[in-house]
Design a protein around this motif. Structure first.
Motif, PDB file in Angstrom:
ATOM      1  N   UNK A   1      -5.075   9.643  -5.890  1.00 17.29           N
ATOM      2  CA  UNK A   1      -5.488   8.531  -4.993  1.00 17.29           C
ATOM      3  C   UNK A   1      -4.169   7.521  -4.845  1.00 17.29           C
ATOM      4  N   UNK A   2      -2.960   8.065  -4.443  1.00 19.01           N
ATOM      5  CA  UNK A   2      -1.734   7.584  -4.347  1.00 19.01           C
ATOM      6  C   UNK A   2      -2.081   6.748  -2.868  1.00 19.01           C
ATOM      7  N   UNK A   3      -1.782   5.505  -2.914  1.00 25.26           N
ATOM      8  CA  UNK A   3      -1.996   4.614  -1.696  1.00 25.26           C
ATOM      9  C   UNK A   3      -0.895   3.697  -1.328  1.00 25.26           C
ATOM     10  N   UNK A   4       0.000   3.109  -2.324  1.00 28.80           N
ATOM     11  CA  UNK A   4       0.702   1.904  -2.168  1.00 28.80           C
ATOM     12  C   UNK A   4       2.112   2.024  -2.403  1.00 28.80           C
ATOM     13  N   UNK A   5       2.807   1.514  -1.382  1.00 24.03           N
ATOM     14  CA  UNK A   5       4.410   1.069  -1.669  1.00 24.03           C
ATOM     15  C   UNK A   5       4.398  -0.293  -0.962  1.00 24.03           C
ATOM     16  N   UNK A   6       4.121  -0.991  -1.692  1.00 21.66           N
ATOM     17  CA  UNK A   6       4.063  -2.424  -1.217  1.00 21.66           C
ATOM     18  C   UNK A   6       5.167  -3.566  -2.099  1.00 21.66           C
ATOM     19  N   UNK A   7       5.343  -3.178  -3.196  1.00 24.45           N
ATOM     20  CA  UNK A   7       6.304  -3.900  -4.072  1.00 24.45           C
ATOM     21  C   UNK A   7       7.390  -3.125  -4.329  1.00 24.45           C
ATOM     22  N   UNK A   8       8.544  -3.882  -4.956  1.00 24.73           N
ATOM     23  CA  UNK A   8       9.887  -3.047  -5.311  1.00 24.73           C
ATOM     24  C   UNK A   8       9.766  -1.840  -5.796  1.00 24.73           C
ATOM     25  N   UNK A   9       8.943  -1.902  -7.149  1.00 22.72           N
ATOM     26  CA  UNK A   9       8.600  -0.559  -7.709  1.00 22.72           C
ATOM     27  C   UNK A   9       7.134  -0.627  -7.697  1.00 22.72           C
ATOM     28  N   UNK A  10       6.782   0.486  -7.023  1.00 24.15           N
ATOM     29  CA  UNK A  10       5.274   0.643  -6.861  1.00 24.15           C
ATOM     30  C   UNK A  10       4.954   1.998  -7.146  1.00 24.15           C
ATOM     31  N   UNK A  11       3.464   2.217  -7.096  1.00 25.38           N
ATOM     32  CA  UNK A  11       2.873   3.675  -7.262  1.00 25.38           C
ATOM     33  C   UNK A  11       3.745   4.897  -6.708  1.00 25.38           C
ATOM     34  N   UNK A  12       4.298   4.507  -5.274  1.00 24.33           N
ATOM     35  CA  UNK A  12       4.933   5.653  -4.752  1.00 24.33           C
ATOM     36  C   UNK A  12       6.107   5.906  -5.664  1.00 24.33           C
ATOM     37  N   UNK A  13       7.020   4.956  -5.837  1.00 20.75           N
ATOM     38  CA  UNK A  13       8.094   5.110  -6.527  1.00 20.75           C
ATOM     39  C   UNK A  13       8.040   6.062  -8.073  1.00 20.75           C
ATOM     40  N   UNK A  14       6.914   5.452  -8.824  1.00 17.23           N
ATOM     41  CA  UNK A  14       6.606   6.349 -10.081  1.00 17.23           C
ATOM     42  C   UNK A  14       6.278   7.704  -9.707  1.00 17.23           C
ATOM     43  N   UNK A  15       5.394   7.982  -8.722  1.00 13.09           N
ATOM     44  CA  UNK A  15       4.907   9.260  -8.243  1.00 13.09           C
ATOM     45  C   UNK A  15       6.146  10.156  -8.004  1.00 13.09           C
ATOM     46  N   UNK A  16       7.110   9.575  -7.132  1.00 11.85           N
ATOM     47  CA  UNK A  16       8.092  10.431  -6.674  1.00 11.85           C
ATOM     48  C   UNK A  16       9.252  10.925  -7.584  1.00 11.85           C
ATOM     49  N   UNK A  17       9.264   9.831  -8.795  1.00  8.45           N
ATOM     50  CA  UNK A  17      10.067  10.368  -9.971  1.00  8.45           C
ATOM     51  C   UNK A  17       9.876  11.456 -10.967  1.00  8.45           C
ATOM     52  N   UNK A  18       8.753  11.913 -10.683  1.00  2.17           N
ATOM     53  CA  UNK A  18       7.892  12.961 -11.469  1.00  2.17           C
ATOM     54  C   UNK A  18       7.463  13.974 -10.668  1.00  2.17           C
ATOM     55  N   UNK A  19       7.400  13.934  -9.423  1.00  2.00           N
ATOM     56  CA  UNK A  19       7.333  15.392  -8.651  1.00  2.00           C
ATOM     57  C   UNK A  19       6.849  14.924  -7.124  1.00  2.00           C
ATOM     58  N   UNK A  20       6.296  16.066  -6.317  1.00  2.00           N
ATOM     59  CA  UNK A  20       6.375  15.833  -5.097  1.00  2.00           C
ATOM     60  C   UNK A  20       4.890  14.998  -4.703  1.00  2.00           C
ATOM     61  N   UNK A  21       5.015  14.416  -3.601  1.00  2.00           N
ATOM     62  CA  UNK A  21       3.902  13.886  -2.864  1.00  2.00           C
ATOM     63  C   UNK A  21       3.204  14.470  -1.780  1.00  2.00           C
TER      64      UNK A  21
END
Length: 166
Positions: free
Chosen positions: A111-131
């Motif tokens: 349920x990845x949905x947001x890249x709205x703030x400086x460090x957000x869900x997408x940033x954390x997810x990309x730091x650990x693997x593919x999207x």
């Protein structure tokens, strides 16, 4: 110790993110004997709203009547995201991940949905693997009757189901 792999899935509501994660989890288990665990940013959202939605006669853990209480989930989720600059659900999911990361080599997040703030869900997810991004579409005629190429088909993608996903 190295962090496990996180495979994150993004897409609109009802695009098939959970289905994809379920299929991938089954393939990893059955074909490769790899146990994985599914994570969800919405887990904490459901925990937080469980009593209220339950008092209204619905099960927040079931998708059966989700369209009825989805506006409550969207409103509450948006309030928590705005007041914490995206940290509330991210921090809760990271805490859950940290609890189980020694048990599993692969995590799936559907349920990845947001890249709205400086460090957000997408940033954390990309730091650990593919999207992986999933889109749902239907095939529709490309041209009107009488036009060149009539009968050829093109993809018509689903529209966002609400303004928060637009």
């Amino acid at each position: 110790m190295k962090d496990p792999l996180l495979i994150s899935v993004s897409g609109l509501a009802a695009s098939g993110k959970s289905t994809f994660c379920n299929l991938l989890q089954n393939e990893l288990r059955n074909r490769f004997s790899i146990e994985s665990m599914q994570l969800s940013f919405a887990r904490q959202l459901r925990i937080d709203t469980c009593k209220f939605i339950g008092d209204c006669g619905y099960d927040v853990w079931s998708d059966t009547h989700k369209e009825i209480f989805r506006p409550v989930l969207l409103w509450y989720g948006n309030v928590k995201r705005m007041t914490t600059k995206g940290k509330y659900f991210l921090d809760n999911t990271k805490e859950f991940f940290d609890q189980y990361k020694k048990r599993y080599d692969i995590f799936l997040l559907g349920d990845l949905r947001f890249k709205q703030f400086e460090y957000d869900e997408l940033d954390w997810c990309l730091s650990l693997g593919p999207v992986v991004h999933i889109s749902k579409y239907i095939m529709v005629p490309d041209k009107e009757p009488g036009e060149d190429s009539y009968g050829e088909k093109c993809k018509e993608f689903d529209s966002p189901p609400n303004e928060l996903e637009a």
